[in-house]
Motif scaffolding. Sequence first.
Motif, PDB file in Angstrom:
ATOM      1  N   VAL A 198     -16.054  -4.819  -2.749  1.00  0.00           N
ATOM      2  CA  VAL A 198     -16.318  -4.550  -4.161  1.00  0.00           C
ATOM      3  C   VAL A 198     -15.079  -3.943  -4.832  1.00  0.00           C
ATOM      4  O   VAL A 198     -14.756  -4.252  -5.972  1.00  0.00           O
ATOM      5  CB  VAL A 198     -17.533  -3.599  -4.311  1.00  0.00           C
ATOM      6  CG1 VAL A 198     -17.763  -3.259  -5.776  1.00  0.00           C
ATOM      7  CG2 VAL A 198     -18.780  -4.245  -3.724  1.00  0.00           C
ATOM      8  N   VAL A 199     -14.365  -3.100  -4.081  1.00  0.00           N
ATOM      9  CA  VAL A 199     -13.162  -2.462  -4.628  1.00  0.00           C
ATOM     10  C   VAL A 199     -12.106  -3.499  -4.969  1.00  0.00           C
ATOM     11  O   VAL A 199     -11.477  -3.437  -6.028  1.00  0.00           O
ATOM     12  CB  VAL A 199     -12.609  -1.429  -3.620  1.00  0.00           C
ATOM     13  CG1 VAL A 199     -11.280  -0.863  -4.117  1.00  0.00           C
ATOM     14  CG2 VAL A 199     -13.615  -0.307  -3.413  1.00  0.00           C
ATOM     15  N   GLY A 200     -11.879  -4.475  -4.063  1.00  0.00           N
ATOM     16  CA  GLY A 200     -10.891  -5.521  -4.333  1.00  0.00           C
ATOM     17  C   GLY A 200     -10.023  -5.799  -3.127  1.00  0.00           C
ATOM     18  O   GLY A 200     -10.151  -5.158  -2.077  1.00  0.00           O
ATOM     19  N   ASP A 201      -9.098  -6.763  -3.283  1.00  0.00           N
ATOM     20  CA  ASP A 201      -8.252  -7.176  -2.168  1.00  0.00           C
ATOM     21  C   ASP A 201      -7.328  -6.058  -1.704  1.00  0.00           C
ATOM     22  O   ASP A 201      -6.969  -5.971  -0.530  1.00  0.00           O
ATOM     23  CB  ASP A 201      -7.408  -8.394  -2.562  1.00  0.00           C
ATOM     24  CG  ASP A 201      -8.259  -9.643  -2.725  1.00  0.00           C
ATOM     25  OD1 ASP A 201      -9.391  -9.632  -2.231  1.00  0.00           O
ATOM     26  OD2 ASP A 201      -7.791 -10.603  -3.351  1.00  0.00           O
ATOM     27  N   GLU A 202      -6.882  -5.225  -2.619  1.00  0.00           N
ATOM     28  CA  GLU A 202      -5.988  -4.134  -2.269  1.00  0.00           C
ATOM     29  C   GLU A 202      -6.715  -2.809  -2.482  1.00  0.00           C
ATOM     30  O   GLU A 202      -7.390  -2.608  -3.482  1.00  0.00           O
ATOM     31  CB  GLU A 202      -4.715  -4.188  -3.119  1.00  0.00           C
ATOM     32  CG  GLU A 202      -3.894  -5.447  -2.852  1.00  0.00           C
ATOM     33  CD  GLU A 202      -2.577  -5.445  -3.613  1.00  0.00           C
ATOM     34  OE1 GLU A 202      -2.269  -4.419  -4.253  1.00  0.00           O
ATOM     35  OE2 GLU A 202      -1.863  -6.455  -3.552  1.00  0.00           O
ATOM     36  N   CYS A 203      -6.536  -1.902  -1.500  1.00  0.00           N
ATOM     37  CA  CYS A 203      -7.287  -0.652  -1.517  1.00  0.00           C
ATOM     38  C   CYS A 203      -6.378   0.484  -1.089  1.00  0.00           C
ATOM     39  O   CYS A 203      -5.602   0.348  -0.139  1.00  0.00           O
ATOM     40  CB  CYS A 203      -8.484  -0.771  -0.575  1.00  0.00           C
ATOM     41  SG  CYS A 203      -9.521   0.693  -0.495  1.00  0.00           S
ATOM     42  N   ASP A 204      -6.459   1.603  -1.786  1.00  0.00           N
ATOM     43  CA  ASP A 204      -5.670   2.779  -1.440  1.00  0.00           C
ATOM     44  C   ASP A 204      -6.083   3.281  -0.055  1.00  0.00           C
ATOM     45  O   ASP A 204      -7.264   3.397   0.260  1.00  0.00           O
ATOM     46  CB  ASP A 204      -5.903   3.879  -2.478  1.00  0.00           C
ATOM     47  CG  ASP A 204      -5.031   5.086  -2.211  1.00  0.00           C
ATOM     48  OD1 ASP A 204      -5.519   6.012  -1.542  1.00  0.00           O
ATOM     49  OD2 ASP A 204      -3.866   5.085  -2.659  1.00  0.00           O
ATOM     50  N   GLU A 205      -5.108   3.585   0.797  1.00  0.00           N
ATOM     51  CA  GLU A 205      -5.405   3.982   2.168  1.00  0.00           C
ATOM     52  C   GLU A 205      -6.239   5.256   2.230  1.00  0.00           C
ATOM     53  O   GLU A 205      -7.124   5.388   3.076  1.00  0.00           O
ATOM     54  CB  GLU A 205      -4.102   4.169   2.942  1.00  0.00           C
ATOM     55  CG  GLU A 205      -4.328   4.438   4.421  1.00  0.00           C
ATOM     56  CD  GLU A 205      -3.028   4.505   5.202  1.00  0.00           C
ATOM     57  OE1 GLU A 205      -3.089   4.816   6.404  1.00  0.00           O
ATOM     58  OE2 GLU A 205      -1.956   4.263   4.611  1.00  0.00           O
ATOM     59  N   ALA A 206      -5.953   6.192   1.336  1.00  0.00           N
ATOM     60  CA  ALA A 206      -6.721   7.439   1.322  1.00  0.00           C
ATOM     61  C   ALA A 206      -8.192   7.176   1.013  1.00  0.00           C
ATOM     62  O   ALA A 206      -9.091   7.767   1.611  1.00  0.00           O
ATOM     63  CB  ALA A 206      -6.127   8.408   0.302  1.00  0.00           C
ATOM     64  N   LEU A 207      -8.464   6.243   0.085  1.00  0.00           N
ATOM     65  CA  LEU A 207      -9.833   5.882  -0.250  1.00  0.00           C
ATOM     66  C   LEU A 207     -10.516   5.218   0.950  1.00  0.00           C
ATOM     67  O   LEU A 207     -11.671   5.485   1.257  1.00  0.00           O
ATOM     68  CB  LEU A 207      -9.856   4.954  -1.463  1.00  0.00           C
ATOM     69  CG  LEU A 207     -11.223   4.386  -1.869  1.00  0.00           C
ATOM     70  CD1 LEU A 207     -12.167   5.514  -2.264  1.00  0.00           C
ATOM     71  CD2 LEU A 207     -11.070   3.408  -3.025  1.00  0.00           C
ATOM     72  N   LEU A 208      -9.760   4.363   1.633  1.00  0.00           N
ATOM     73  CA  LEU A 208     -10.309   3.667   2.794  1.00  0.00           C
ATOM     74  C   LEU A 208     -10.708   4.678   3.863  1.00  0.00           C
ATOM     75  O   LEU A 208     -11.773   4.565   4.470  1.00  0.00           O
ATOM     76  CB  LEU A 208      -9.278   2.683   3.344  1.00  0.00           C
ATOM     77  CG  LEU A 208      -9.758   1.700   4.411  1.00  0.00           C
ATOM     78  CD1 LEU A 208     -10.821   0.771   3.859  1.00  0.00           C
ATOM     79  CD2 LEU A 208      -8.590   0.881   4.953  1.00  0.00           C
TER      80      LEU A 208
END
Length: 603
Positions: A593-603
């Motif tokens: 849902v977030v998208g193809d690219e995701c911030d590592e901290a969020l992950l």
Amino acid sequence: MDCPTCGHDNRSQARFCEDCGGRLAAPTCTGCGTELRLGAKFCDECGAAIASAASGPPERTPREYTPPHLASRILKTKSAIEGERKQVTVLFADVRSSVQLSGELDPEEWHNILDRFFEVLTEGVHRFEGSVNQYTGDGIMALFGAPIAHEDHAQRACYAALYLQKALEAHTDALRVDHGLNFSVRMGLNSGEVVVGRIGDDLRMDYTAQGQTVGLAQRMESLAEGGKALLAGDTIDLVEGYFELRDLGETKVKGVEQPVRVAELQGVGHMRTRLDRSRTRGLSKFVGRSDEMERLEAALERSLTGDGQVVGLVAEAGAGKSRLCYEFAEHCRSRGLIVRAGTGVAHGRATPLEPILQFYREIFGVDPGDGDVAARQKIAGLIAQTTPAELDSLPLLFDFMRVPDPANPAPDLSPDERMQAIIDLLRRLTAARSRREPAVLVFEDLHWLDPQTDAAIAGIADTTAGTRTLFVVNFRPEYRADWMARSHYQQIPLRPLDPEAAGELLQEWLGPDPSLAGFAEMVRDQTGGNPFFMEEVVRAQIEAGVLEGARGAFRLEQPVASLAVPASVESLLAARIDRLGETTKRLLQTVAVVGDECDEALL
């Protein structure tokens, strides 16, 4: 009205269950298939009486009739699959003219007949890992691909339909002889999307059908003659070639704008793998695998000198493992080498030893049309030529090859003893053949093998050392085996095609038309260089009319802002995702849902 999902007694005019929220399907006439108004006692189309609830489904919960291994898989991940969209194939099966038949017998006697009928149907569905969604009074509704996703859901449903037809033969013959009943079963299949709803601890499940997925399957059932199974167009597209179909043309279905293509399922076809299907369409250019071919060639040279090798090709689904095996096998044949090939299939666990049996049928030259006597002659002839010391093992070999000799039966062994004796025999035959001549053995899709076939493959892998045999296998990353630790084993990983190779492949498919500017790059980027994904995405655009022309000379008829995931790719991905742990799957769903690219901290 009883809810078909949870069994709750609702008011007669209810459209949804007040206990579980499931849709209360409108009943249909078993005589002509017409949809009935709630509470109807007779069909307003043909006048047939409507069957009473007394002859309905057996009083059992899904937890009771679902095999333990399937039940545990569903319950283990149920919170992660509730609310998911799934590509499925729906199968309806019922007794034709059941109202008239039930009137010829005592109610208790009819109930016993239906009980046995339901047992056969349920066993056949579960054999191919489908799920019985509901009983319909004189039949069942089954789903393949939900709640557990399967990339080959349509094929599994067709195999189940053929199995049920054969399994019910003895049942219907006995009813004809004992009761004078012309008992026949009709089936209808259709593929499409459903949303998985709530799953109770007793495995009662709620599904919401999208569009005509379920209704069209039920319509196919009502159109089918007794003893026949009809497929709707979406299922035909998924299984054509894998099964023998009789095209019945198109029919107009209420609620569907375009006429629906209909075909009768008649038997198993000549295709077994996706590569077989691609070959009938015309194989694409073989690109991007020169390094892998060189490593296979080096392993072959070592094997020909007596240092037999086992090579494992490992990659994700669609990366081109089968195509690489095919090209290498053709190269070996061009050198005059003997090549024998076999493959696992996704539903293989339902038919233990079937893949290795087919493999040795090819080795012995036994054709599908050979009778038992002809098959035994071929097997005995080859054994006499190559390994005469094993002539005493012929009864066991005949039994394994499913052509037993009544005059010389196989030894009476326990299942474990029989399995070990067969594996030992196959090892000796492999070693003896290698002393006579070099050969290349290819076995694909080990990740789908049943335990017995897997044990036989391990025997071949162990026996290869010190022979003039090259044993090439392929599998997905999740497959593991003890023989991979042997010194004569090496593994070759297949990566997705690099941008240059992917561009070359797309150029060969599409051509140089100026309207295609940027389209090939969009396909390559979305599919990550996976050859199968690329082919399916391009084919979907052709079927949608976005691409017009012929291979190597296509043009883009309209701008493309985004590319939808084809149903074939969606099913494959869903099956892979379903094997993840629940926590990992939840994470993947969120990041999607977030998208193809995701911030590592969020992950």
